[in-house]
Design a protein around this motif. Sequence first.
Motif, mmCIF file in Angstrom:
data_model
loop_
_atom_site.group_PDB
_atom_site.id
_atom_site.type_symbol
_atom_site.label_atom_id
_atom_site.label_comp_id
_atom_site.label_asym_id
_atom_site.label_seq_id
_atom_site.Cartn_x
_atom_site.Cartn_y
_atom_site.Cartn_z
ATOM 1 N N PHE A 295 -6.462 3.405 -5.522
ATOM 2 C CA PHE A 295 -7.758 3.920 -5.961
ATOM 3 C C PHE A 295 -8.290 4.956 -4.978
ATOM 4 O O PHE A 295 -9.453 4.951 -4.603
ATOM 5 C CB PHE A 295 -8.761 2.770 -6.107
ATOM 6 C CG PHE A 295 -8.303 1.677 -7.034
ATOM 7 C CD1 PHE A 295 -8.334 1.854 -8.401
ATOM 8 C CD2 PHE A 295 -7.825 0.480 -6.531
ATOM 9 C CE1 PHE A 295 -7.908 0.854 -9.260
ATOM 10 C CE2 PHE A 295 -7.398 -0.533 -7.375
ATOM 11 C CZ PHE A 295 -7.435 -0.344 -8.745
ATOM 12 N N ASP A 296 -7.426 5.858 -4.544
ATOM 13 C CA ASP A 296 -7.801 6.828 -3.515
ATOM 14 C C ASP A 296 -8.935 7.743 -3.953
ATOM 15 O O ASP A 296 -9.755 8.164 -3.140
ATOM 16 C CB ASP A 296 -6.584 7.681 -3.125
ATOM 17 C CG ASP A 296 -5.492 6.840 -2.480
ATOM 18 O OD1 ASP A 296 -5.826 5.758 -1.979
ATOM 19 O OD2 ASP A 296 -4.330 7.258 -2.495
ATOM 20 N N GLU A 297 -8.975 8.085 -5.222
ATOM 21 C CA GLU A 297 -9.961 9.055 -5.705
ATOM 22 C C GLU A 297 -11.119 8.389 -6.441
ATOM 23 O O GLU A 297 -11.774 8.996 -7.275
ATOM 24 C CB GLU A 297 -9.275 10.077 -6.614
ATOM 25 C CG GLU A 297 -8.191 10.881 -5.909
ATOM 26 C CD GLU A 297 -7.534 11.884 -6.819
ATOM 27 O OE1 GLU A 297 -7.935 11.946 -8.001
ATOM 28 O OE2 GLU A 297 -6.632 12.598 -6.363
ATOM 29 N N GLY A 298 -11.385 7.146 -6.131
ATOM 30 C CA GLY A 298 -12.460 6.446 -6.820
ATOM 31 C C GLY A 298 -11.924 5.641 -7.979
ATOM 32 O O GLY A 298 -10.739 5.688 -8.307
ATOM 33 N N ILE A 299 -12.807 4.903 -8.624
ATOM 34 C CA ILE A 299 -12.396 4.037 -9.718
ATOM 35 C C ILE A 299 -13.352 4.239 -10.892
ATOM 36 O O ILE A 299 -14.573 4.176 -10.734
ATOM 37 C CB ILE A 299 -12.363 2.560 -9.257
ATOM 38 C CG1 ILE A 299 -11.871 1.641 -10.370
ATOM 39 C CG2 ILE A 299 -13.710 2.110 -8.717
ATOM 40 C CD1 ILE A 299 -11.573 0.232 -9.899
ATOM 41 N N LEU B 283 -5.826 -5.804 -2.372
ATOM 42 C CA LEU B 283 -5.578 -4.949 -1.211
ATOM 43 C C LEU B 283 -5.794 -3.478 -1.564
ATOM 44 O O LEU B 283 -6.344 -2.711 -0.764
ATOM 45 C CB LEU B 283 -4.154 -5.161 -0.692
ATOM 46 C CG LEU B 283 -3.900 -6.452 0.091
ATOM 47 C CD1 LEU B 283 -2.417 -6.582 0.418
ATOM 48 C CD2 LEU B 283 -4.730 -6.477 1.369
ATOM 49 N N ALA B 284 -5.359 -3.094 -2.766
ATOM 50 C CA ALA B 284 -5.590 -1.716 -3.210
ATOM 51 C C ALA B 284 -7.083 -1.450 -3.344
ATOM 52 O O ALA B 284 -7.570 -0.357 -3.015
ATOM 53 C CB ALA B 284 -4.880 -1.472 -4.537
ATOM 54 N N LEU B 285 -7.821 -2.449 -3.806
ATOM 55 C CA LEU B 285 -9.267 -2.297 -3.949
ATOM 56 C C LEU B 285 -9.951 -2.240 -2.584
ATOM 57 O O LEU B 285 -10.888 -1.462 -2.378
ATOM 58 C CB LEU B 285 -9.826 -3.456 -4.774
ATOM 59 C CG LEU B 285 -11.314 -3.393 -5.125
ATOM 60 C CD1 LEU B 285 -11.632 -2.132 -5.912
ATOM 61 C CD2 LEU B 285 -11.723 -4.627 -5.917
ATOM 62 N N ILE B 286 -9.480 -3.040 -1.639
ATOM 63 C CA ILE B 286 -10.045 -3.025 -0.285
ATOM 64 C C ILE B 286 -9.904 -1.640 0.338
ATOM 65 O O ILE B 286 -10.819 -1.130 0.996
ATOM 66 C CB ILE B 286 -9.356 -4.092 0.598
ATOM 67 C CG1 ILE B 286 -9.795 -5.490 0.170
ATOM 68 C CG2 ILE B 286 -9.679 -3.870 2.076
ATOM 69 C CD1 ILE B 286 -9.022 -6.603 0.845
ATOM 70 N N ALA B 287 -8.750 -1.020 0.124
ATOM 71 C CA ALA B 287 -8.518 0.310 0.689
ATOM 72 C C ALA B 287 -9.496 1.331 0.116
ATOM 73 O O ALA B 287 -9.849 2.311 0.779
ATOM 74 C CB ALA B 287 -7.082 0.744 0.415
ATOM 75 N N HIS B 288 -9.941 1.093 -1.110
ATOM 76 C CA HIS B 288 -10.882 2.018 -1.749
ATOM 77 C C HIS B 288 -12.331 1.686 -1.407
ATOM 78 O O HIS B 288 -13.119 2.560 -1.040
ATOM 79 C CB HIS B 288 -10.692 1.981 -3.266
ATOM 80 C CG HIS B 288 -11.838 2.557 -4.036
ATOM 81 N ND1 HIS B 288 -12.214 3.879 -3.938
ATOM 82 C CD2 HIS B 288 -12.717 1.978 -4.900
ATOM 83 C CE1 HIS B 288 -13.262 4.091 -4.717
ATOM 84 N NE2 HIS B 288 -13.585 2.964 -5.306
#
Length: 239
Positions: free
Chosen positions: A176-180, A212-217
């Motif tokens: 989710f690098d560019e937002g969600i 984990l992907a969400l935490i990074a975002h």
Amino acid sequence: MSHALFWTSEDGQSLTLVELPRVQLRFAPGPDPGGRGLRLFSKEFGGFYLLDRNGVHDAEAWQAATGDPRASDLASYLAKMPHAVVLRSTAGAIRILVTNADVVRPAIKVKPFSTDLVVNRKLLVALGLKTFLWDFHESGSLLLTSSLSGTLYLTLLTLLHRDYSSAARLVGSIGFDEGISADEERLLIFNLKSTVTDRHPNASAIRLKLLLALIAHNPKHFLLKPEEELIAGDYGDYL
């Protein structure tokens, strides 16, 4: 797939259009490229027409009708998505079209490890993204998604089907690098909460990987609050 409207010629003798208004799709009859009568061609996806998805269960007949030897591979994907249809182009390319409907795996006492799904289409009218279209790779080994939402939805279907290895490969491409977006957040929550009764360690690991992907975002996302039982339960099961 949806409510259907059938339009005919003025004299009512021939079908001219099939319209699925809830998912904004239209199909018009046209000659089969192989000379086998008529097919319903998509108005939205030029050159693609509907195939009978049940045909994949007879590999020899499927290959004879389409010239495509990937019937068994395609059948394994369709088993995960009872609400999908198969499209084929005049050049032989295969795509899977599936509605962005809510899906749940009901608890069945006599089938505790069931992969049966119930599809709820009520929310389709309110959703901006109504369908996903996935390319079936020439090797027959994977579906190609073109968006994060599409990957999340395919992950959900795969996880509900208890195909943990395939779900893990899909989760590895999620970020989710560019937002969600609202659609992506809805599908992320579905992945986490509609599969929470699956306490298999692999299912727990996949949900933790999504977190984990969400935490990074966004480490302050509401799904990551300490009081959320989801994290504690999966982390405990995984350990």
